[in-house]
Design a protein around this motif. Structure first.
Motif, mmCIF file in Angstrom:
data_model
loop_
_atom_site.group_PDB
_atom_site.id
_atom_site.type_symbol
_atom_site.label_atom_id
_atom_site.label_comp_id
_atom_site.label_asym_id
_atom_site.label_seq_id
_atom_site.Cartn_x
_atom_site.Cartn_y
_atom_site.Cartn_z
ATOM 1 N N ASP A 29 19.089 -5.951 -29.807
ATOM 2 C CA ASP A 29 18.689 -7.346 -29.955
ATOM 3 C C ASP A 29 18.795 -8.030 -28.604
ATOM 4 N N ALA A 30 17.978 -9.048 -28.430
ATOM 5 C CA ALA A 30 18.108 -9.871 -27.235
ATOM 6 C C ALA A 30 19.454 -10.588 -27.297
ATOM 7 N N THR A 31 20.104 -10.679 -26.188
ATOM 8 C CA THR A 31 21.368 -11.404 -26.126
ATOM 9 C C THR A 31 21.062 -12.868 -25.797
ATOM 10 N N MET A 34 19.778 -13.022 -22.379
ATOM 11 C CA MET A 34 18.385 -12.571 -22.243
ATOM 12 C C MET A 34 17.420 -13.662 -22.699
ATOM 13 N N LEU A 35 17.771 -14.347 -23.784
ATOM 14 C CA LEU A 35 16.936 -15.430 -24.284
ATOM 15 C C LEU A 35 16.868 -16.558 -23.261
ATOM 16 N N ALA A 38 14.696 -15.553 -20.359
ATOM 17 C CA ALA A 38 13.270 -15.586 -20.700
ATOM 18 C C ALA A 38 12.748 -17.020 -20.681
ATOM 19 N N GLU A 91 15.527 -15.173 -30.803
ATOM 20 C CA GLU A 91 16.822 -14.772 -30.254
ATOM 21 C C GLU A 91 17.257 -13.349 -30.563
ATOM 22 N N LYS A 92 16.602 -12.645 -31.478
ATOM 23 C CA LYS A 92 17.126 -11.332 -31.856
ATOM 24 C C LYS A 92 16.160 -10.172 -31.692
ATOM 25 N N ASN A 93 14.955 -10.405 -31.252
ATOM 26 C CA ASN A 93 14.046 -9.290 -30.998
ATOM 27 C C ASN A 93 14.352 -8.687 -29.635
ATOM 28 N N PRO A 94 13.985 -7.432 -29.423
ATOM 29 C CA PRO A 94 14.249 -6.811 -28.119
ATOM 30 C C PRO A 94 13.580 -7.556 -26.964
ATOM 31 N N GLN A 95 12.427 -8.157 -27.204
ATOM 32 C CA GLN A 95 11.736 -8.963 -26.201
ATOM 33 C C GLN A 95 11.780 -10.418 -26.661
ATOM 34 N N PRO A 96 12.590 -11.270 -26.051
ATOM 35 C CA PRO A 96 12.735 -12.639 -26.550
ATOM 36 C C PRO A 96 11.501 -13.521 -26.373
#
Length: 154
Positions: A29-31, A34-35, A38, A91-96
């Motif tokens: 998950d995107a942290t 990471m969010l 992005a 917020e929780k996909n691998p690519q935010p």
């Protein structure tokens, strides 16, 4: 080595090999970091204001594979005042950063619709960049009962 040693080794290898087949690989998950990275990649150091953006997405979805959503922005869409872009984050996909839409005054109205994939219950954020350089946003919570974005390795 005796035949019983070979049989024991073969049994061990077949059991551990079989266990490896059952491993489910799910992208991370995107942290929160990471969010935020992005979002900062899109807005830079600008402040993101709340308002002007309407995010229409179901609050509860049964299947995260295809979640319909519409983002609209209050704007006259004239040559002097228009929405330049709309960006969608979660917020929780691998690519935010899951969508970028670029508009001109010729679009007529500042609205985009899409179907997105959601890996789990989470927040979805839409950010619009206006021609005056300001950024506006809206956020919605979505509860997903069957997650998407998972992969299985066999």
């Amino acid at each position: 080595m005796t035949n019983s040693d070979h049989a024991t080794r073969r049994t061990f290898l077949s059991l551990t090999g079989g266990a490896a087949v059952l491993v489910i690989v799910r992208p991370a998950d995107a942290t929160p970091a990471m969010l935020q990275a992005a979002i900062r990649n899109v807005v830079g150091e600008a402040n993101v204001l709340i308002g002007k953006v309407k995010l229409d997405i179901p609050p509860l979805v049964e299947n995260g594979n295809t979640v319909p959503m519409t983002v609209s922005v209050t704007s006259p869409m004239t040559a002097d005042e228009y929405v330049k872009s709309i960006h969608i984050f979660n917020e929780k996909n691998p690519q935010p950063n899951i969508g970028n839409f670029y508009l001109t005054p010729r679009a007529g109205r500042a609205q985009v619709s899409a179907r997105i994939r959601l890996a789990d219950s989470q927040k979805v954020t839409a950010i619009a960049r206006l021609s005056d350089g300001t950024f506006w946003s809206a956020t919605a919570d979505v509860v997903v009962t069957l997650a998407a974005c998972t992969e299985e390795a066999i």
